[in-house]
Structures are given as C-alpha cells and as structure tokens.
Scaffold this active site. Structure first.
Site, PDB file in Angstrom:
ATOM      1  N   ASP A 156      -3.017   7.283   1.933  1.00 61.27           N
ATOM      2  CA  ASP A 156      -2.209   6.952   0.759  1.00 61.27           C
ATOM      3  C   ASP A 156      -2.522   5.564   0.230  1.00 61.27           C
ATOM      4  O   ASP A 156      -1.849   5.068  -0.663  1.00 61.27           O
ATOM      5  CB  ASP A 156      -0.709   7.047   1.087  1.00 61.27           C
ATOM      6  CG  ASP A 156      -0.227   5.890   1.943  1.00 61.27           C
ATOM      7  OD1 ASP A 156       0.807   5.287   1.615  1.00 61.27           O
ATOM      8  OD2 ASP A 156      -0.899   5.579   2.943  1.00 61.27           O
ATOM      9  N   ASP A 172       1.957   6.782   8.130  1.00 61.85           N
ATOM     10  CA  ASP A 172       3.081   6.383   7.282  1.00 61.85           C
ATOM     11  C   ASP A 172       2.820   6.691   5.815  1.00 61.85           C
ATOM     12  O   ASP A 172       1.822   6.251   5.247  1.00 61.85           O
ATOM     13  CB  ASP A 172       3.359   4.878   7.439  1.00 61.85           C
ATOM     14  CG  ASP A 172       3.960   4.549   8.797  1.00 61.85           C
ATOM     15  OD1 ASP A 172       4.922   5.234   9.196  1.00 61.85           O
ATOM     16  OD2 ASP A 172       3.477   3.607   9.453  1.00 61.85           O
ATOM     17  N   SER A 192      -3.415   4.716  12.402  1.00 59.31           N
ATOM     18  CA  SER A 192      -2.257   4.114  11.750  1.00 59.31           C
ATOM     19  C   SER A 192      -2.112   2.625  12.010  1.00 59.31           C
ATOM     20  O   SER A 192      -2.268   2.158  13.136  1.00 59.31           O
ATOM     21  CB  SER A 192      -0.985   4.818  12.234  1.00 59.31           C
ATOM     22  OG  SER A 192       0.156   4.136  11.784  1.00 59.31           O
ATOM     23  N   LYS A 222      -8.980  -0.361   8.949  1.00 63.46           N
ATOM     24  CA  LYS A 222      -8.990   0.962   9.567  1.00 63.46           C
ATOM     25  C   LYS A 222     -10.404   1.510   9.509  1.00 63.46           C
ATOM     26  O   LYS A 222     -10.734   2.353   8.691  1.00 63.46           O
ATOM     27  CB  LYS A 222      -8.058   1.895   8.817  1.00 63.46           C
ATOM     28  CG  LYS A 222      -6.609   1.584   9.054  1.00 63.46           C
ATOM     29  CD  LYS A 222      -5.840   2.496   8.188  1.00 63.46           C
ATOM     30  CE  LYS A 222      -4.525   2.858   8.742  1.00 63.46           C
ATOM     31  NZ  LYS A 222      -3.906   3.875   7.932  1.00 63.46           N
ATOM     32  N   GLU A 273      -0.553  -7.121  -0.357  1.00 55.21           N
ATOM     33  CA  GLU A 273      -1.250  -5.922   0.141  1.00 55.21           C
ATOM     34  C   GLU A 273      -1.639  -4.982  -1.000  1.00 55.21           C
ATOM     35  O   GLU A 273      -2.726  -4.414  -1.004  1.00 55.21           O
ATOM     36  CB  GLU A 273      -0.346  -5.167   1.134  1.00 55.21           C
ATOM     37  CG  GLU A 273      -0.991  -3.905   1.680  1.00 55.21           C
ATOM     38  CD  GLU A 273      -0.028  -3.038   2.487  1.00 55.21           C
ATOM     39  OE1 GLU A 273      -0.186  -1.800   2.456  1.00 55.21           O
ATOM     40  OE2 GLU A 273       0.872  -3.578   3.153  1.00 55.21           O
ATOM     41  N   ASP A 309      -4.040   9.128   7.942  1.00 52.33           N
ATOM     42  CA  ASP A 309      -3.095   8.028   8.063  1.00 52.33           C
ATOM     43  C   ASP A 309      -1.755   8.657   8.458  1.00 52.33           C
ATOM     44  O   ASP A 309      -1.587   9.870   8.359  1.00 52.33           O
ATOM     45  CB  ASP A 309      -3.016   7.348   6.690  1.00 52.33           C
ATOM     46  CG  ASP A 309      -1.863   6.370   6.584  1.00 52.33           C
ATOM     47  OD1 ASP A 309      -1.756   5.497   7.455  1.00 52.33           O
ATOM     48  OD2 ASP A 309      -1.057   6.500   5.643  1.00 52.33           O
TER      49      ASP A 309
END
Length: 291
Positions: A230, A43, A156, A205, A88, A41
C-alpha cells in the site's frame, strides 16, 4: 480478462496498461502453482485501512494506544507520529532524505515502548481488545494459498508479535506463512527489554534487511510473484528473489486518492482505490489456481 477474473470489473480497480496486466496474469497461470509465491505488506494491505468511516489501527497503533502504555507514553508516541508521518508520505522528498528520518522515528518509538515494561503475556489480550481487522475476504485468501502450498511472505515494518497475533486470532496462521518484521525481545520475566534487529521501516523493505534469512534462496524455484502493498516502499519487497520471471504488483491506494493516484498507477500494475476487500486478489488467485 474480465471474463476470467470478473472482480477486475469492480469500480475500485484502476489499471494503466490492461494488455500488459493480462499478459502477466496469463503467464502466472501458465507457469502454474509450483512456481508461485505471494509477497505482501501487512498493515493497511492485509489489514483494513478503515471501517464505517473510522481508521483501523496498524500493528504499532494497536500497542501505542493500548492500556499497557502510560498517558505520557501515548502522548509522546502520538507526537512522533505527527512529526514523522507527513515526512514518510511527502511526495516531494527523496528516499535518500526519508530513510534516515524513518530510522530515527522507529528507533525513538521502540525506545518509548521499551520504557513501558510491556509483558509478553499481555499481547494476546491487547490484540483482542483492539479494533484490528483483516480485509474482507482474508479467509479465502489465506485458505487458498495454504491449500495449494503457496508460500506467503509477509514483510512488515510493523510489530511482528502483534501482527502474528492478529493472524493467529483470525485462525489463518498456517504453516505456509512466513513473517519478517520488527520483533520484541523479552527478558526471563517476559518483560520487553529491546527490539531485535535489523530494524525494518517503510523504506528499507528489500534485500538489505533479509541478509542471513535465506528465505528467498530456499524458494529459488518460485519465480512467479504476486506482490501486495500500500506504499511506494512496498515495491522493493521482492528484490531478494533470485530470478523473477513474472511479477504482478497490486497496490492498495487507501488515502489521499486523487493526489497519489498517478504515482500509484505508474508504480503498481493494478491499483485498488479505497477498497477494503481482497476480492480482486482472490479472483486472480482463483483464476491462476483453477486447472
């Protein structure tokens, strides 16, 4: 294992099944460099979560708060964040509930950005003026992978144009780096008119947005994987890899550590709590790559 990878002694490291992790790292080393690929990933994984007590921006934040966005636009983007972000990260909602809401959030945010008539020529300066930072140790990380010809796949839900520029300005955008992200579409005058599909958000993803890229098929011999993420959504990033033999999942637990620890330990092999460095990843790579 700490003898070979002393970084695993760090206070930020938590591992639920040390024996299992030792086995995976051993296998990665035995399988060798030719079989390894890294899937990450961007960010808050390759980029820092915070610095000196302040939050660092994501690739979306960099654009959302930049001088090219009107005050009204900034307010609307912030309102979206305050509404959708709690959804989220809500541990009590299912992925089925979250997915359509994430599509809604990203779509609305992208539409707002398009209204701002952003110029392609402004992007480098926007990134330069931002507080974006890659994690400490990023240079060794990118350099090691490049030197050993190990593919780095960055997957990403951020903005591809921005994150590529961050890597470029850090002088580590090497030929082994491949990015799949949300890219901007510009007209002949270099003005943002749309975002190219498919839309990538936190919870898709996986293979569904990789159809047609064929990236993992070209790397079908790369059956050893180090996965860096993360969030829970990052755990599916390797789903497109044809025949995974070994996978080591390393998770950065940046925020709300106490309440999310258990979930992360159940999902990731190694959990790094409030660790703004790539020390552990670099230590493992060093061990795998030394003859």
């Amino acid at each position: 294992l700490c003898l070979q990878v002393p970084e695993l002694e760090k206070a930020t490291v938590r591992i639920r099944q040390p024996e299992r992790v030792r086995g995976i790292i051993q296998s990665l080393r035995e399988q060798g460099v030719a079989k390894l690929q890294v899937i990450s990933d961007f960010d808050m994984t390759l980029s820092r979560f915070g610095c000196n007590g302040r939050r660092c921006p994501t690739s979306h934040n960099i654009l959302d708060t930049s001088r090219v966005i009107s005050e009204d636009g900034k307010k609307k983007l912030k309102d979206l964040l305050h509404y959708y972000y709690p959804i989220e990260i809500d541990p009590n909602r299912t992925l089925e509930e979250k997915r359509p809401l994430m599509v809604e959030w990203w779509t609305k945010a992208h539409e707002l950005l398009v209204q701002q008539k952003i110029h392609k020529s402004d992007i480098a300066q926007i990134v330069r003026e931002s507080e974006a930072m890659l994690r400490d140790g990023f240079k060794e990380f990118f350099d090691q992978l490049h030197k050993s010809n190990i593919p780095l796949f960055i997957f990403s839900a951020g903005i591809g144009d921005i994150l590529e520029e961050i890597i470029r300005q850090a002088n580590v955008f090497y030929s082994n780096v491949n990015v799949v992200s949300n890219y901007m579409g510009f007209n002949d005058d270099g003005v943002l008119t749309h975002f190219k599909g498919p839309l990538i958000h936190t919870y898709n993803k996986n293979n569904t947005v990789l159809q047609g890229t064929g990236y993992f098929q070209q790397l079908s011999t790369r059956t050893s994987i180090i996965l860096l993420g993360d969030s829970m959504g990052d755990l599916t990033m390797a789903d497109g890899v044809p025949k995974v033999e070994n996978i080591l999942k390393i998770g950065f637990l940046n925020d709300k550590v106490e309440e999310r620890r258990r979930k992360y330990l159940d999902s990731y092999d190694i959990v790094l709590e409030s660790d703004e460095t790539l020390d552990v990843v670099n230590g493992i790579l060093r061990y795998i790559l030394t003859e």
